[in-house]
Design an enzyme around this catalytic site. Structure first.
Site, PDB file in Angstrom:
ATOM      1  NE  ARG A 154      -3.572  -2.216   2.786  1.00  0.00           N
ATOM      2  CZ  ARG A 154      -3.302  -3.332   3.447  1.00  0.00           C
ATOM      3  NH1 ARG A 154      -2.107  -3.480   4.029  1.00  0.00           N
ATOM      4  NH2 ARG A 154      -4.189  -4.299   3.546  1.00  0.00           N
ATOM      5  CE  LYS A 178      -6.304  -0.516   4.774  1.00  0.00           C
ATOM      6  NZ  LYS A 178      -7.582  -0.731   4.040  1.00  0.00           N
ATOM      7  CG  HIS A 246      -5.235   0.695  -4.055  1.00  0.00           C
ATOM      8  ND1 HIS A 246      -4.507   0.595  -2.886  1.00  0.00           N
ATOM      9  CD2 HIS A 246      -6.310  -0.122  -3.900  1.00  0.00           C
ATOM     10  CE1 HIS A 246      -5.125  -0.233  -2.058  1.00  0.00           C
ATOM     11  NE2 HIS A 246      -6.217  -0.694  -2.646  1.00  0.00           N
ATOM     12  NE  ARG A 249      -3.183  -3.501  -1.549  1.00  0.00           N
ATOM     13  CZ  ARG A 249      -2.671  -4.282  -0.596  1.00  0.00           C
ATOM     14  NH1 ARG A 249      -1.357  -4.407  -0.493  1.00  0.00           N
ATOM     15  NH2 ARG A 249      -3.453  -4.919   0.247  1.00  0.00           N
ATOM     16  CG  HIS A 272      -6.236  -8.668   1.485  1.00  0.00           C
ATOM     17  ND1 HIS A 272      -6.467  -9.125   0.193  1.00  0.00           N
ATOM     18  CD2 HIS A 272      -6.038  -7.328   1.370  1.00  0.00           C
ATOM     19  CE1 HIS A 272      -6.397  -8.105  -0.644  1.00  0.00           C
ATOM     20  NE2 HIS A 272      -6.146  -7.012   0.039  1.00  0.00           N
ATOM     21  CE1 TYR A 281      -6.463  -7.368  -7.080  1.00  0.00           C
ATOM     22  CE2 TYR A 281      -6.526  -8.350  -4.892  1.00  0.00           C
ATOM     23  CZ  TYR A 281      -6.336  -7.251  -5.711  1.00  0.00           C
ATOM     24  OH  TYR A 281      -6.021  -6.044  -5.161  1.00  0.00           O
TER      25      TYR A 281
END
Length: 311
Positions: A154, A178, A246, A249, A272, A281
């Site tokens: 990110r 995150k 992004h 990414r 994730h 994806y």
């Protein structure tokens, strides 16, 4: 109390207790005005509305072509408004509490082709006769784009990389993502070389960051990086509107899957928390296969002739 007065009190509460922005207040006011008008046509006052009457308004919004996201936002407004009336003693229940928001539309991520990524990286070279500042800017662009594409970072993870995160003898980066979750991500040889070139160039600045800004004590800002990406995109002959950190990414993830990467491994690389997030994806791959069949399969490209033969 008059209906308008209840709405005014609700909006005042949002402004005073939750520091809601003027735009938020305008949006909520418009939502409640729309609901009030719908209920009035049914001979119902909002203060007395039942759950099924509110559900009918939401259904009417969908039939009117409003997006799922808009309908979900308006439902959120209703829930907060009736919760406010409940707490104020105006109502004994919240008729919107159990109403379900529509599922958000599944939007497939945008990504670049592999050849476009190559063109983008090649455009990071400094022009002939470039100044020292231009040469360093090229080093920043190359190191940033190599790391973004090679590791799927990110943009905030990239720009907050401490200088010591990079080690010449370590093919991995420790990333704090995150929620404070840490993960190890591998970096390619070309990405490591590009980052080390910037590392050496900036040694004299003694910055704590791998990507320092004008003030060496601060990391490069997102806005400054966006300008660099815009310039590189133009040199590569790509529409800058299609470019963002992004998108790189997404390109990293899409290309890995296309070359046979495991979904669980991809989840770990992207950081994730839930594999359901990574599964978007697989939808990209499915869409690409569908387009390939429609473009190249003889029966898909000649429906008229097929119909004549079978008729």
């Amino acid at each position: 109390m008059a209906v308008g007065h209840e709405v005014e009190l609700f909006l005042e509460m949002l402004a005073a207790e939750r520091a809601a922005s003027p735009n938020t207040l305008l949006a909520y006011s418009a939502d409640l005005e729309s609901c009030t008008a719908f209920l009035a046509a049914q001979g119902v006052l909002p203060v007395y509305a039942k759950a099924e009457e509110l559900a009918a308004w939401l259904a009417d919004l969908s039939l009117d072509g409003q997006s799922r996201r808009t309908v979900a936002r308006r439902l959120s407004c209703l829930k907060q408004f009736y919760l406010f009336l409940l707490r104020e003693g105006v109502r004994k229940d919240n008729p919107a509490a159990n109403l379900d928001a529509p599922r958000p539309e599944a939007t497939l991520p945008h990504f670049l082709s592999e050849s476009e990524v190559v063109a983008l990286l090649e455009a990071c070279s400094a022009p002939e006769g470039a100044s020292i500042a231009q040469k360093r800017r090229a080093l920043v662009a190359r190191a940033a784009l190599e790391l973004l594409y090679a590791s799927g970072l990110r943009i905030t993870e990239l720009l907050t990389l401490p200088r010591e995160a990079l080690r010449a003898d370590k093919p991995m980066l420790l990333i704090r993502g995150k929620g404070g979750r840490e993960r190890l991500v591998p970096i390619s040889e070309s990405a490591r070389e590009a980052a080390l070139a910037l590392y050496a160039c900036d040694a004299w600045r003694e910055s704590p960051w791998l990507f320092p800004g004008r003030d060496a004590k601060r990391a490069l800002t997102r806005q400054a990086f966006d300008k660099i990406l815009h310039e590189v995109g133009l040199r590569a002959g790509l529409d800058p509107q299609r470019l963002s950190p992004h998108v790189l990414r997404h390109s990293f993830a899409t290309h890995l899957l296309a070359h046979g990467a495991d979904l669980r491994a991809l989840q770990m690389l992207l950081g994730h928390a839930d594999i359901a997030t990574t599964q978007i994806y697989t939808h990209v791959q499915t869409e690409r296969l569908k387009q390939a069949v429609e473009a190249y399969h003889p029966l898909a490209t000649q429906p008229d002739k097929t119909a004549q033969k079978t008729g």
